[in-house]
Scaffold this active site. Structure first.
Site: not given
Ligand code: NAD
Length: 489
Positions: A176, A251, A285, A383
């Site tokens: 997803k 992550e 991240c 962040e």
């Molecule tokens: P997000 O948490 O908004 O979304 C991530 C994914 O989760 C998306 O596919 C979203 O549709 C899904 N999602 C959201 N709510 C959900 C739920 N209730 N149930 C199931 N799926 C759900 O994050 P984002 O805005 O897409 O990404 C940015 C964030 O990701 C930043 O905080 C960044 O630091 C983090 N990030 C971390 C790493 C790592 O390896 N630690 C790598 C890349 C990005």
């Protein structure tokens, strides 16, 4: 206009909802494609396909060496199609082309080869148990259907880090991707059609977190979840998974610090810190968004950082000369602007203002630097996930460590110093999943990556990355007919 379908059971489908989500090119703010808005019905179909593939058909019978061969084939196809995939990802989320296609051809695709090699080497053990006439051994077995949920900032690399070990371990998957950047993941399924994958091995559903991601995580036949995203989404996913006691790898985000000690080579540190926050427009991240600088160096460091950062070229992500591309999507662009305005209004010293920099069309923000920041401010604690850095002074090593650890996050840290022994000592004291000494931003398939505290748990890459997709079974075999003892006389 490109209209995508979603991919399940080896075939393309329209969403049951009959609706699609617009996806913009952030470099121009133009809608260039639509992705399916999948609902629970589509998710059910995807999980069913993944389940059938896990229990029946060629994948269920495939041995580990053959899984390795299949992964190598996937790696070859990704390398051969790196330009096509990179083009789509750049158009979809604005990431610099030079930072997608070359890695896809090399170290990112190496994940497929690395885990292809590991598929038949993750051995069980013969355990010398304290029991007579018993042979006890362990087997590492896949979970079954795994949900791989990814963020928008680096959709393909985030996915590859999950996909390669998940498949090497023998699982089937439902992916997803983020509603803001799904196109490159769908495109990947297009190029993988020539890999002749067993239908249902890799399935992709697209849509929003609550309406697509949530039913996926909650589905009883999904046995494990690997999630990359922010803390709010991650904690919702972890709660949903906990209701059915599913293991999760998380992550999540960070507020990572780069510590510049008084004995650091200043030029090296200035460049290193700039290269640790501004690439990918601060949307990594592990971006080092807090610079903790020894008080004696604060002024020259701040001047130096402002100078190198103001020279960075902002613009077209396809131009090889560009250093800073757009923010990946409109809602996030507006969030970063709000965060900058709030920091300014709170009285923090704005040394370099990136607002209004770059092309007029599209979602551009240039390097932005705040100085004299204290660790109790929102800017130092939350962040931003944009090209914004906070400079915080410290007086000694203990204070630097205290500020570094005074955070809900623990993803990464950098230490800039000419005293290696001191750096090693500090690295032990810092609560973060990754510590860099006189470098930043390195990552490799072989080395585990992940967070401490609210930056997550579980690890990707390396042996740990494979272990996350396996469960261990202990088998007890009686080697003597005397086992077990007669139950009754
Ligand atoms: P997000 O948490 O908004 O979304 C991530 C994914 O989760 C998306 O596919 C979203 O549709 C899904 N999602 C959201 N709510 C959900 C739920 N209730 N149930 C199931 N799926 C759900 O994050 P984002 O805005 O897409 O990404 C940015 C964030 O990701 C930043 O905080 C960044 O630091 C983090 N990030 C971390 C790493 C790592 O390896 N630690 C790598 C890349 C990005």
């Amino acid at each position: 206009m490109k209209i995508y379908q979603f991919y399940v059971g080896g075939a393309w489908h329209d969403p049951a909802s009959g609706t699609w989500i617009d996806t913009e090119n952030p470099a121009t703010a133009e809608v260039w494609a639509r992705i399916p808005d999948c609902n629970a019905e589509d998710v059910k179909r995807a999980v069913q396909a993944a389940r059938e593939c896990f229990y029946d058909g060629p994948w269920a019978r495939m041995n580990a060496a053959d899984r390795g061969r299949l992964l190598r084939r996937i790696g070859d196809i990704v390398v051969a199609n790196a330009e096509r995939l990179g083009d789509v990802e750049t158009r979809d989320n604005g990431k610099l082309a030079k930072n997608i296609t070359p890695p896809l051809k090399s170290w990112q695709s190496d994940s497929f080869y690395y885990y292809a090699g590991m598929a038949d080497k993750f051995e069980g053990a013969l355990i010398p148990v304290d029991a007579p006439d018993i042979l006890n051994y362990t087997r590492h077995e896949p979970f079954g259907v795994c949900a791989l949920i990814t963020a928008w900032n680096s959709p393909l690399s985030v996915l590859i880090w999950k996909l390669a070990p998940a498949l090497a371990a023998g699982n089937t998957v439902v992916v997803k991707p983020s509603e803001h950047a799904s196109a490159s993941t769908l495109e990947l399924m297009g190029v993988l059609e020539e890999a002749d994958l067993p239908p249902g091995l890799i399935n992709v559903v697209t849509g929003y977190g609550p309406t697509t991601g949530e039913p996926l995580v909650d589905h009883p036949d999904v046995r494990m979840v690997s999630f990359t995203g922010g803390v709010p989404g991650g904690s919702m996913v972890a709660s949903t998974a906990a209701r059915k006691v599913k293991p999760v790898v998380m992550e999540l985000g960070g507020k990572s610090q780069q510590i510049v000690l008084e004995d650091a080579d200043l030029d090296l540190a200035v460049n290193g810190v700039a290269s640790g926050i501004f690439p990918a427009t601060g949307q990594s991240c592990i971006s080092g968004s807090r610079a903790l600088v020894h008080r004696s160096l604060v002024e020259p460091f701040t001047e130096g950082l402002a100078e190198v950062s103001s020279n960075a070229r902002i613009g077209d992500p396809n131009d090889p000369a560009t250093r800073i591309g757009p923010i990946a999507n409109k809602p996030h662009y507006e969030k970063v602007l709000r965060d900058i305005a709030a920091a300014e209004q709170s009285g923090l010293r704005l040394v370099l203002d990136g607002r209004g920099k770059g092309p007029e069309q599209g979602y551009y923000i240039g390097p932005t630097i705040f100085a004299d920041v204290t660790n109790d401010t929102k800017l130092a604690r939350e962040e931003v996930f944009g090209p914004v850095i906070a400079i915080l002074p410290f007086d000694d090593e203990d204070e630097a460590v205290r500020i570094a650890n005074d955070s809900i996050f623990g993803l990464a840290a950098g230490i800039w110093t000419s005293d290696t022994a001191r750096a090693i000592r500090m690295a032990e004291r810092i609560e973060a999943g990754t510590v860099y000494i006189n470098n930043y931003f390195n990552a490799a398939t072989q080395s585990p990556v992940g967070g401490y505290k609210q930056s997550g748990y579980g690890r990707e890459n390396g042996f740990a990355g494979m272990g996350a997709f396996l469960q261990t079974k202990s088998v007890w075999l009686a080697t003597s007919p005397a086992q077990p003892e007669p139950f009754a006389d």
